[in-house]
Design a protein around this motif. Structure first.
Motif, PDB file in Angstrom:
ATOM      1  N   TYR A 312      -3.275 -12.987   7.137  1.00 52.56           N
ATOM      2  CA  TYR A 312      -2.333 -12.108   7.824  1.00 52.56           C
ATOM      3  C   TYR A 312      -2.578 -10.663   7.377  1.00 52.56           C
ATOM      4  CZ  TYR A 312      -0.180 -16.553   8.861  1.00 52.56           C
ATOM      5  OH  TYR A 312       0.022 -17.851   9.299  1.00 52.56           O
ATOM      6  N   VAL A 313      -2.872  -9.794   8.337  1.00 52.82           N
ATOM      7  CA  VAL A 313      -3.069  -8.379   8.050  1.00 52.82           C
ATOM      8  C   VAL A 313      -1.692  -7.726   8.061  1.00 52.82           C
ATOM      9  CG1 VAL A 313      -4.299  -6.265   8.664  1.00 52.82           C
ATOM     10  CG2 VAL A 313      -5.323  -8.505   9.171  1.00 52.82           C
ATOM     11  N   LEU A 314      -1.252  -7.242   6.912  1.00 53.30           N
ATOM     12  CA  LEU A 314       0.145  -6.854   6.709  1.00 53.30           C
ATOM     13  C   LEU A 314       0.414  -5.371   6.923  1.00 53.30           C
ATOM     14  CD1 LEU A 314       0.591  -8.879   3.420  1.00 53.30           C
ATOM     15  CD2 LEU A 314       1.363  -9.583   5.692  1.00 53.30           C
ATOM     16  N   ASP A 315      -0.521  -4.517   6.502  1.00 53.17           N
ATOM     17  CA  ASP A 315      -0.242  -3.086   6.567  1.00 53.17           C
ATOM     18  C   ASP A 315      -1.546  -2.305   6.572  1.00 53.17           C
ATOM     19  OD1 ASP A 315       1.292  -0.828   6.766  1.00 53.17           O
ATOM     20  OD2 ASP A 315       2.218  -0.979   4.793  1.00 53.17           O
ATOM     21  N   ASP A 316      -1.480  -1.121   7.160  1.00 52.89           N
ATOM     22  CA  ASP A 316      -2.596  -0.187   7.216  1.00 52.89           C
ATOM     23  C   ASP A 316      -2.104   1.150   6.684  1.00 52.89           C
ATOM     24  OD1 ASP A 316      -4.698   1.482   7.804  1.00 52.89           O
ATOM     25  OD2 ASP A 316      -4.572   1.262   9.974  1.00 52.89           O
ATOM     26  N   LEU A 317      -2.605   1.547   5.531  1.00 55.79           N
ATOM     27  CA  LEU A 317      -2.183   2.792   4.884  1.00 55.79           C
ATOM     28  C   LEU A 317      -3.297   3.834   4.898  1.00 55.79           C
ATOM     29  CD1 LEU A 317      -0.483   1.050   1.835  1.00 55.79           C
ATOM     30  CD2 LEU A 317       0.672   2.022   3.820  1.00 55.79           C
ATOM     31  N   SER A 318      -4.283   3.629   5.745  1.00 56.16           N
ATOM     32  CA  SER A 318      -5.466   4.482   5.774  1.00 56.16           C
ATOM     33  C   SER A 318      -5.127   5.886   6.251  1.00 56.16           C
ATOM     34  CB  SER A 318      -6.518   3.874   6.710  1.00 56.16           C
ATOM     35  OG  SER A 318      -6.737   2.514   6.426  1.00 56.16           O
ATOM     36  N   GLY A 319      -6.019   6.807   5.951  1.00 56.69           N
ATOM     37  CA  GLY A 319      -5.833   8.168   6.425  1.00 56.69           C
ATOM     38  C   GLY A 319      -6.740   9.124   5.686  1.00 56.69           C
ATOM     39  N   ARG A 320      -6.695  10.367   6.117  1.00 60.57           N
ATOM     40  CA  ARG A 320      -7.441  11.421   5.419  1.00 60.57           C
ATOM     41  C   ARG A 320      -6.630  11.875   4.218  1.00 60.57           C
ATOM     42  NH1 ARG A 320      -8.674  12.025  10.761  1.00 60.57           N
ATOM     43  NH2 ARG A 320     -10.898  12.169  11.226  1.00 60.57           N
ATOM     44  N   MET A 321      -7.210  11.742   3.048  1.00 59.04           N
ATOM     45  CA  MET A 321      -6.477  12.058   1.823  1.00 59.04           C
ATOM     46  C   MET A 321      -7.454  12.270   0.686  1.00 59.04           C
ATOM     47  SD  MET A 321      -5.015   8.204   1.074  1.00 59.04           S
ATOM     48  CE  MET A 321      -4.970   7.695   2.798  1.00 59.04           C
ATOM     49  N   SER A 322      -6.974  12.851  -0.380  1.00 58.40           N
ATOM     50  CA  SER A 322      -7.788  13.048  -1.567  1.00 58.40           C
ATOM     51  C   SER A 322      -7.963  11.721  -2.301  1.00 58.40           C
ATOM     52  CB  SER A 322      -7.113  14.058  -2.489  1.00 58.40           C
ATOM     53  OG  SER A 322      -5.911  13.507  -3.017  1.00 58.40           O
ATOM     54  N   PRO A 323      -8.953  11.629  -3.182  1.00 58.34           N
ATOM     55  CA  PRO A 323      -9.105  10.404  -3.974  1.00 58.34           C
ATOM     56  C   PRO A 323      -7.843  10.049  -4.760  1.00 58.34           C
ATOM     57  CG  PRO A 323     -11.085  11.750  -4.156  1.00 58.34           C
ATOM     58  CD  PRO A 323     -10.079  12.570  -3.400  1.00 58.34           C
ATOM     59  N   GLU A 324      -7.173  11.051  -5.330  1.00 56.15           N
ATOM     60  CA  GLU A 324      -5.963  10.776  -6.104  1.00 56.15           C
ATOM     61  C   GLU A 324      -4.858  10.207  -5.220  1.00 56.15           C
ATOM     62  OE1 GLU A 324      -7.667  13.599  -6.128  1.00 56.15           O
ATOM     63  OE2 GLU A 324      -8.556  13.534  -8.135  1.00 56.15           O
ATOM     64  N   GLU A 325      -4.679  10.774  -4.038  1.00 54.08           N
ATOM     65  CA  GLU A 325      -3.645  10.261  -3.135  1.00 54.08           C
ATOM     66  C   GLU A 325      -3.974   8.855  -2.676  1.00 54.08           C
ATOM     67  OE1 GLU A 325      -1.392  11.370   1.075  1.00 54.08           O
ATOM     68  OE2 GLU A 325      -2.970  12.699   0.289  1.00 54.08           O
ATOM     69  N   CYS A 326      -5.259   8.611  -2.431  1.00 52.38           N
ATOM     70  CA  CYS A 326      -5.680   7.267  -2.024  1.00 52.38           C
ATOM     71  C   CYS A 326      -5.329   6.239  -3.084  1.00 52.38           C
ATOM     72  CB  CYS A 326      -7.188   7.271  -1.748  1.00 52.38           C
ATOM     73  SG  CYS A 326      -7.870   5.659  -1.312  1.00 52.38           S
ATOM     74  N   MET A 327      -5.631   6.537  -4.325  1.00 50.09           N
ATOM     75  CA  MET A 327      -5.343   5.588  -5.404  1.00 50.09           C
ATOM     76  C   MET A 327      -3.837   5.432  -5.614  1.00 50.09           C
ATOM     77  SD  MET A 327      -8.156   4.344  -6.249  1.00 50.09           S
ATOM     78  CE  MET A 327      -8.527   4.568  -4.499  1.00 50.09           C
ATOM     79  N   ARG A 328      -3.105   6.506  -5.433  1.00 52.42           N
ATOM     80  CA  ARG A 328      -1.652   6.425  -5.568  1.00 52.42           C
ATOM     81  C   ARG A 328      -1.074   5.507  -4.489  1.00 52.42           C
ATOM     82  NH1 ARG A 328      -1.048  11.332  -5.936  1.00 52.42           N
ATOM     83  NH2 ARG A 328      -1.116  11.442  -8.208  1.00 52.42           N
ATOM     84  N   LYS A 329      -1.569   5.663  -3.265  1.00 52.25           N
ATOM     85  CA  LYS A 329      -1.096   4.788  -2.184  1.00 52.25           C
ATOM     86  C   LYS A 329      -1.464   3.332  -2.452  1.00 52.25           C
ATOM     87  CE  LYS A 329      -0.550   7.489   2.027  1.00 52.25           C
ATOM     88  NZ  LYS A 329      -0.907   7.533   3.474  1.00 52.25           N
TER      89      LYS A 329
END
Length: 439
Positions: A312-329
């Motif tokens: 089951y694919v639950l969520d998509d949090l992808s986007g343009r962001m910095s490496p730090e924001e990506c890891m935080r998400k």
């Protein structure tokens, strides 16, 4: 201004705003596709499909301002109008539809934004109002269910609304004010069933605009976008505003995604957060793929009658962001979903992921995957799991689904798709207990 009372200052401010509005209103020169149709049926639509920069939001904002300043839909109401604006999130409605450079305030500076116990509203001096809604979470759906009666609904970025079907259903129930309640919609088209069905309805009037014809955008910018995406599905959809349906050679089909879609995930025995990093460390021009997926507890027959656990694919949090924001998400998703592991592909410039993730949250269980096979070879087994009715998208994930149904092997595979492939491979296709083997 010295010596004026607060009431006199307010009257002066209203008069100046009215003059400014009248001046701006007369200067506006619409594109042909921004000109509203002469008549829209009750519960019907004017739907603007367009590429980037074609003024879809601008056209709808102008229409709503004209509606407010036209005949009252119900003379018994203060201001004569009660409207709604529905965007992918309520924040999008505030930023794009009200405060943004193409929003209501740009067309009528008398508009004010107010948040009360009853919600967030754009209001005019006359008392007319538009309530702002999102269409992203179950709570958003409940707010729409209790959204009240309206005379006009503006649906912003229709194709990007995660709970679009619910948004249409519940907003339509409230379109009951006046003799001709109806919708206006603005969106870059995406191959969603709801959008395709809208364009095929007899009471939906569609106008289309192309980025190449948007003369208010700098020519150099238009030329660069067209050169970069020439001959691709991205050019057709994102720049020419074409509604793509099924792409020849694509591994995923829209009908398969609809057939396997579920409204909620069942009990899960394993959850992963998968990351597909942007190609270059720190490059915010590419998207970071972040997908959350889980493996069902129950053993259920697939399309071939084989009893197995489903994904089951639950969520998509992808986007343009910095490496730090990506890891935080990713860390936030790990805890929010009570995930078992965060996995990331590291041989495409992703060596920074583990270091950055540990700096942000040392409690996250982290593992890596390495691509030793081609993208198509990795993606085909995952597409087959969908075709076998053993993988499901929960509710809808519009951006991910667009990538799935428009990607053809041989092209560069997009981030969201890659992250989903890593997630489902780890859950269903990798040797047990060895997530690194998903290569």
């Amino acid at each position: 201004m010295v010596g004026m009372s607060p009431a006199e200052l307010e009257l002066l401010e209203q008069e100046l705003a009215a003059r400014l509005w009248a001046k701006r209103w007369g200067r506006w020169k619409p594109y042909p596709w921004q000109v509203p149709p002469p008549a829209i049926e009750t519960l019907g639509w004017w739907l603007q499909l367009g590429g980037r920069g074609t003024g879809k939001t601008d056209g709808c904002a102008r229409y709503m301002v004209a509606h407010v300043n036209g005949p009252p839909c119900d003379p018994r109401l203060k201001g004569g109008h009660r409207m709604a604006i529905i965007a992918p999130t309520q924040g999008d409605a505030v930023e794009a539809c009200v405060n943004g450079p193409s929003g209501l305030k740009a067309h009528d500076p008398r508009v004010v934004l107010r948040t009360t116990a009853g919600g967030t509203f754009a209001r005019w001096p006359s008392g007319a109002e538009a309530k702002l809604f999102g269409a992203h979470t179950p709570d958003d759906v409940e707010r729409l269910r209790a959204g009240g009666n309206r005379c006009l609904v503006w649906m912003e970025e229709v194709a990007a609304q995660r709970r679009l079907k619910d948004a249409i259903t519940h907003s339509e129930m409230g379109l009951r004010i006046g003799s001709n309640p109806h919708y206006i919609g603005s969106t870059t088209p995406k191959p969603r069933t709801e959008i395709i069905e809208l364009t095929e309805r007899s009471d939906v009037i569609v106008t289309k605009g192309r980025t190449r014809d948007a003369i208010h955008l700098p020519q150099e910018q238009r030329d660069k976008l067209i050169r970069r995406h020439a001959g691709t599905a991205t050019e057709a959809q994102e720049l020419d505003g074409e509604l793509l349906k099924d792409i020849e050679g694509a591994l995923w089909k829209r009908l398969v995604l609809d057939r396997t879609r579920v409204g909620a995930a069942p009990p899960l025995v394993r959850i992963v957060v998968a990351i597909d990093p942007a190609a270059t460390d720190g490059d915010e021009s590419d998207e970071m793929g972040i997908i959350v997926a889980g493996l069902g507890q129950a053993y259920i027959p697939d399309r071939n009658g084989f009893v197995r656990q489903h994904a089951y694919v639950l969520d998509d949090l992808s986007g343009r962001m910095s490496p730090e924001e990506c890891m935080r998400k990713a860390a936030e998703a790990y805890h929010a979903w009570k995930a078992d592991v965060v996995i990331a592909e590291t041989n495409n410039g992703g060596d920074w992921i583990g270091t950055t993730l540990r700096q942000i949250d040392r409690t996250v269980n982290y593992d890596t995957v390495t691509a030793t096979r081609g993208k198509a070879t990795r993606a085909e087994p995952v597409a087959a799991v969908f075709s076998q009715n053993a993988a499901h998208i929960v509710t809808s994930l519009p951006e991910l689904e667009t990538q799935l149904v428009t990607w053809v092997p041989g092209q560069d595979s997009p981030d969201r798709l890659d992250a989903m492939v890593w997630a489902l491979t780890a859950l269903m296709l990798a040797p047990a207990g060895n997530s690194a083997a998903v290569a």
